[in-house]
Motif scaffolding. Sequence first.
Motif, PDB file in Angstrom:
ATOM      1  N   HIS A  71      -2.772  -4.002   3.193  1.00  0.00           N
ATOM      2  CA  HIS A  71      -2.976  -2.671   2.304  1.00  0.00           C
ATOM      3  C   HIS A  71      -2.386  -2.756   1.746  1.00  0.00           C
ATOM      4  O   HIS A  71      -2.517  -1.933   0.469  1.00  0.00           O
ATOM      5  CB  HIS A  71      -3.069  -1.413   2.965  1.00  0.00           C
ATOM      6  N   LEU A 113      -3.069   1.427 -11.749  1.00  0.00           N
ATOM      7  CA  LEU A 113      -1.697   2.167 -11.444  1.00  0.00           C
ATOM      8  C   LEU A 113      -1.714   0.539 -10.620  1.00  0.00           C
ATOM      9  O   LEU A 113      -2.139  -0.453 -10.933  1.00  0.00           O
ATOM     10  CB  LEU A 113      -2.853   1.825  -9.985  1.00  0.00           C
ATOM     11  N   PRO A 114      -0.420   0.506 -10.282  1.00  0.00           N
ATOM     12  CA  PRO A 114       0.371  -0.279  -9.791  1.00  0.00           C
ATOM     13  C   PRO A 114      -0.344  -1.266  -7.954  1.00  0.00           C
ATOM     14  O   PRO A 114      -1.141  -0.636  -8.386  1.00  0.00           O
ATOM     15  CB  PRO A 114       2.071  -0.757  -8.815  1.00  0.00           C
ATOM     16  N   GLU A 116       7.925   0.216   2.221  1.00  0.00           N
ATOM     17  CA  GLU A 116       9.346   0.626   2.132  1.00  0.00           C
ATOM     18  C   GLU A 116       9.536   1.976   3.325  1.00  0.00           C
ATOM     19  O   GLU A 116      10.576   2.113   3.882  1.00  0.00           O
ATOM     20  CB  GLU A 116       9.175   1.635   0.669  1.00  0.00           C
ATOM     21  N   SER A 117       8.727   2.274   4.109  1.00  0.00           N
ATOM     22  CA  SER A 117       8.194   2.434   5.959  1.00  0.00           C
ATOM     23  C   SER A 117       9.073   2.051   6.423  1.00  0.00           C
ATOM     24  O   SER A 117       9.374   1.016   6.820  1.00  0.00           O
ATOM     25  CB  SER A 117       7.523   2.864   6.389  1.00  0.00           C
ATOM     26  N   VAL A 169      -5.579  -3.055   6.891  1.00  0.00           N
ATOM     27  CA  VAL A 169      -4.181  -2.122   7.617  1.00  0.00           C
ATOM     28  C   VAL A 169      -3.136  -3.095   7.454  1.00  0.00           C
ATOM     29  O   VAL A 169      -2.045  -2.334   7.137  1.00  0.00           O
ATOM     30  CB  VAL A 169      -4.520  -2.017   8.966  1.00  0.00           C
ATOM     31  N   ALA A 205      -7.778  -4.549  -0.683  1.00  0.00           N
ATOM     32  CA  ALA A 205      -7.360  -3.267   0.537  1.00  0.00           C
ATOM     33  C   ALA A 205      -9.049  -2.691   0.309  1.00  0.00           C
ATOM     34  O   ALA A 205      -9.831  -2.600   1.106  1.00  0.00           O
ATOM     35  CB  ALA A 205      -6.568  -2.311   0.566  1.00  0.00           C
ATOM     36  N   LEU A 227      -7.952   1.186 -10.633  1.00  0.00           N
ATOM     37  CA  LEU A 227      -5.971   0.166 -10.104  1.00  0.00           C
ATOM     38  C   LEU A 227      -5.912  -0.016 -10.989  1.00  0.00           C
ATOM     39  O   LEU A 227      -5.481  -0.928 -10.989  1.00  0.00           O
ATOM     40  CB  LEU A 227      -6.709  -0.572  -8.961  1.00  0.00           C
ATOM     41  N   ARG A 263      -3.337  -3.825  -2.830  1.00  0.00           N
ATOM     42  CA  ARG A 263      -4.225  -2.967  -3.157  1.00  0.00           C
ATOM     43  C   ARG A 263      -6.123  -3.427  -3.490  1.00  0.00           C
ATOM     44  O   ARG A 263      -6.552  -3.348  -3.683  1.00  0.00           O
ATOM     45  CB  ARG A 263      -4.054  -2.423  -4.030  1.00  0.00           C
ATOM     46  N   THR A 300       1.019  -1.408  -2.856  1.00  0.00           N
ATOM     47  CA  THR A 300       2.205  -1.098  -2.747  1.00  0.00           C
ATOM     48  C   THR A 300       2.994  -1.662  -1.793  1.00  0.00           C
ATOM     49  O   THR A 300       3.288  -2.382  -1.006  1.00  0.00           O
ATOM     50  CB  THR A 300       1.150  -0.463  -1.478  1.00  0.00           C
ATOM     51  N   PRO A 301       4.223  -1.310  -2.531  1.00  0.00           N
ATOM     52  CA  PRO A 301       5.568  -1.524  -1.933  1.00  0.00           C
ATOM     53  C   PRO A 301       5.574  -0.851  -0.441  1.00  0.00           C
ATOM     54  O   PRO A 301       4.912  -0.215   0.598  1.00  0.00           O
ATOM     55  CB  PRO A 301       6.393  -0.891  -2.535  1.00  0.00           C
TER      56      PRO A 301
END
Lengths: 949, 111
Positions: A619, A670-671, A677-678, A616, A625, A667, A622, A674-675
């Motif tokens: 993460h 995929l990027p 952003e929250s 968590v 993760a 993957l 990636r 994970t940015p």
Amino acid sequence: MSLALIAALPFLGALLPGLMIRSGRTACAVVTGSVTALALLMLGLHAPAVLRGEIVQTRIDWMPGLGLNANFFLDGLGLLFAGLILGIGLLIILYARFYLSRQDSMGQFYSYLMLFQGAMVGIVLSDNILLLLVFWELTSLSSFLLIGYWKHLPAGRQGARMALTVTGMGGLSMIAGMLILGQIAGSYDLTVILQARDAIQASEWYLPALVLILLGCFTKSAQFPFHFWLPHAMAAPTPVSAYLHSATMVKAGLFLMARMWPALAGTPEWFYLVATTGLVTMVVAAKIALFKDDLKALLAFSTVSHLGLITMLLGFGTKSAAIAAIFHIINHATFKAALFMTAGIVDHEAHTRDLKRLGGLRKLMPIPFTIGTVAALSMAGIPPLNGFLSKEMMLEEAAHTVWSGQAWLMPVFATLGALFSVAYSLRFVAHTFLGPVRDDYPHRPHDPGFGMWAAPAFLAALVVAIGLAPMPMAAWLVDAAAGATIGEAVHAHIYHWHGLTPALWMSVAAIGGGLVLLGLHAPLMRAWLATPRPEAKRLFDGLVEPLAAFARRLSSGLHDGALSRYFAIATFAILAAGLYAFFSGGHSAGMRAPTPVEVVPAAGWLLLIVSTVTLVLFHHNRVVALVVLGVVGLVVSMGFAYLSAPDLALTQILVEVATVMLLLLALNFLPKRTPMESSASRRFRDGILSAGAGLGVGCLIYMMMTRDFAFSTIADYHLANAKTGGGGTNVVNVILVDFRGYDTFGEITVLGIAALVIFAVTETILRPGPANSRLLSWAQEHRHAGDRHPLMLVVATRLMLPVAIVVGVYIFLRGHNMPGGGFIAGLVVAIAALMQYMASGFGWTAARKRVEYHALIAMGVLIAGAAGVGAWFAGRPFLTSDYGYVHLPPLEEFELATAMIFDTGVFLAVLGAVLLALASISRIAVRAGEEGSSTPYDIDLPRDGFGDR
Amino acid sequence: MEILVASAVGTLTAAGIYLILRMRTFPVIVGLALLSYAVNVFIFASGRLAVGLPPVLSKTAQGYTDPLTQALVLTAIVISFGMTAVIVMVALGAFLEAGTDRMDSDDEAGQ
């Protein structure tokens, strides 16, 4: 069985046009027509018995607990309607073959048509009102598809929607009415309900049931004030109008009134509701029809009017009125379908059906002129055609029916309706065919080919034949159908001359008045256009639009596209419900002795908790993760092994390997990060929610584990019978392939479908489009590894492949008695094959692949299914297994079970599904510029000679 | 032992849900994987825990654990692999198609 087969045939036939259209339009029509013809033939085989007065029945228990059974019965009334539906259906199929243009997708049209036909046949043959309701709704749906067949026309879509709304609402109210009726009668079987007349009419629920059922009938048969949908449904292609809106579907309401006649008719309520509605509909619609310039609109309102006439006759509730109603149903079907088809021919040839632009077609199209004139004169009630006979009977009935003490009312209005009917029928002929030939038709009309006029000509011939010789042509059918309607033997006497009866004078008045009206048509039309009228479509739209807008606002408010918000709301709701359930109920303390904690499992637990928390926290990276996810999965599988679940441990560890491989491959595209952003508050909210959920689930399982079972479990049954019943000692495997084999069969099917979905998604990505162009221009973000297919890895995997396959076979074979089985063996072999892909690349490996993965999946599911079906030959239920012991000399005695065949299916399906999923991702990599390797291993030299690229 | 299993299930659930509530597809997939571990272990544990009592019949066995939950979970593991594979492909397709791996179609929503 045969009756159920008649009802099922059109549904089966609905599958064929879509396939046959590839062989050409004529082949498609022939095949569709032959299905209908076959059903008609089977119906004909029952006809002699039914005409003798017998009732043919087929009973199939479906859901007896609900009173819903697939019971069918055929009496005179059903024979008449089924004959009409199938017979006219056959003519319509012929007509549509020539009516539809090359741009229209004919396969789709015929499929819809057969769907509708099946639903209609189902209605008229049902002996169970719940079954009847199912078919009733099916007619609404299939007619929606047919009316909206020309999807590109807004009028078609709106007309279809309106028809569905009105008839659908009627259908809902009818469901309520039928349920009440079933409750009163104590059965949902029609044959029982029809016997229960006294109980039904004495019940205080009689009136609500009657009103609700009549609402369904009136909406379906376009009775006032629900008549407005039918003219709008005329946006459909003409074959549909001729079939649904003249001969069959709109008569479903009439059929039901006739069917329910013995149970519901004969009361004042019935008389005033049904007869009045019919009378009003007949007069109002006939008047409107006179002022319609569109040929099909004219015919639509005339249909509404004639349906009103029949409804009125049924409402009278007398024996002779029922005979007249049945006879008019036959006559109306013949002349109205012919008229619609004539209108279609005119439209097809002249490219317009506007009466203002037509006229003078008599010389140009003599054949449609003849057909149309015969049919229209019959509709007008001119002797000696069949329309005259039944209209005379109607006028006779109306002449001596007293409405609320007023003896004059019925005869006067019935005559008025007949008068309008004469006027619009003659106008149809006069303004289309008579008059001088014009030179401004949108398209110069001429006679159509034989295929197009054959069907209406046949019907017109029937019109004349029934008109000239009603007793041999139709009386027997009227006797059978009317007898079934009123429930006693009937002998109809149909002839032209009754003497100087009131009916004759009414007829004369109608014909005379009709001619006068036609003469005065031009001034009357101006007056009609000058008077304001309620426009049904505007009223309907005014009612529906705000409702639709409200529904749109509500759903777009709730579904605003923020998936994570839905998840949050769902989590919160589930948590709240769980808490409410927990605190509103009581529970006792846990008494079950705990399992002792040991050091190694405790260390495993610590590893799991630490990795989960790490996952968590980190993460955003990636790759990290993914690695940590693998660790979690490994600990879970070790946990299974420790807690006496060796099969689970094996499965989990193998699935873990496959999942991580899959995610790694994905993957690649995929990027990698994970940015963040929250916002902090959002993370806090999510933290609280997920902690709450985790705490809830954890406490729940803890409380479950610390208590004994509330009920004795079925585990003991499985343990006791695994060896004796299933022939295996690994109870988990015996459950999978034997006790709950059907579940497993479903699971491998789902797995196969999932793999096919993946394949389909890949196909979509690789189609020309933004995703494909993104792949083609994929920049190799990272430098190639020095050697992408290292020699060591290649050699090791080659050595491992046979070993792994042997292990897989071993695990498979021992699965019935020791941990293992098809699932696990499939995963082992799949991973061994995947290793080849990883070591030598997609191109090299794919070139050496002998079997398509799709085929593996299909074989797996089919073999498992065949193993199940095999049990039938031994007279046992699906998937019952058997086993025996075999002794081959050099080997020890061993066991063979049919479950092993099933497990082979599981093995193949799992193998195929896993490989297809991973191969799909590899195909994406190839598209992105990954060179297909042709050698088993390579040394990836820099392309420009020396040094880094 | 029960407390360890229960707390592991709780931790996996919490971590899974937290990741599912993230705004990019990849953490959601990882979160779903964690949540499916949690659910599988939950169903497995509802057959109660037993050590050294595998459901393989033999004359020397002391007793057997519940085989039924194991059979259910076994197929669940394989099916959840299938489902994971499907959503991975869907997420990959969506990313390649749209150029972004955001979960929410509306940029402002859910912030």
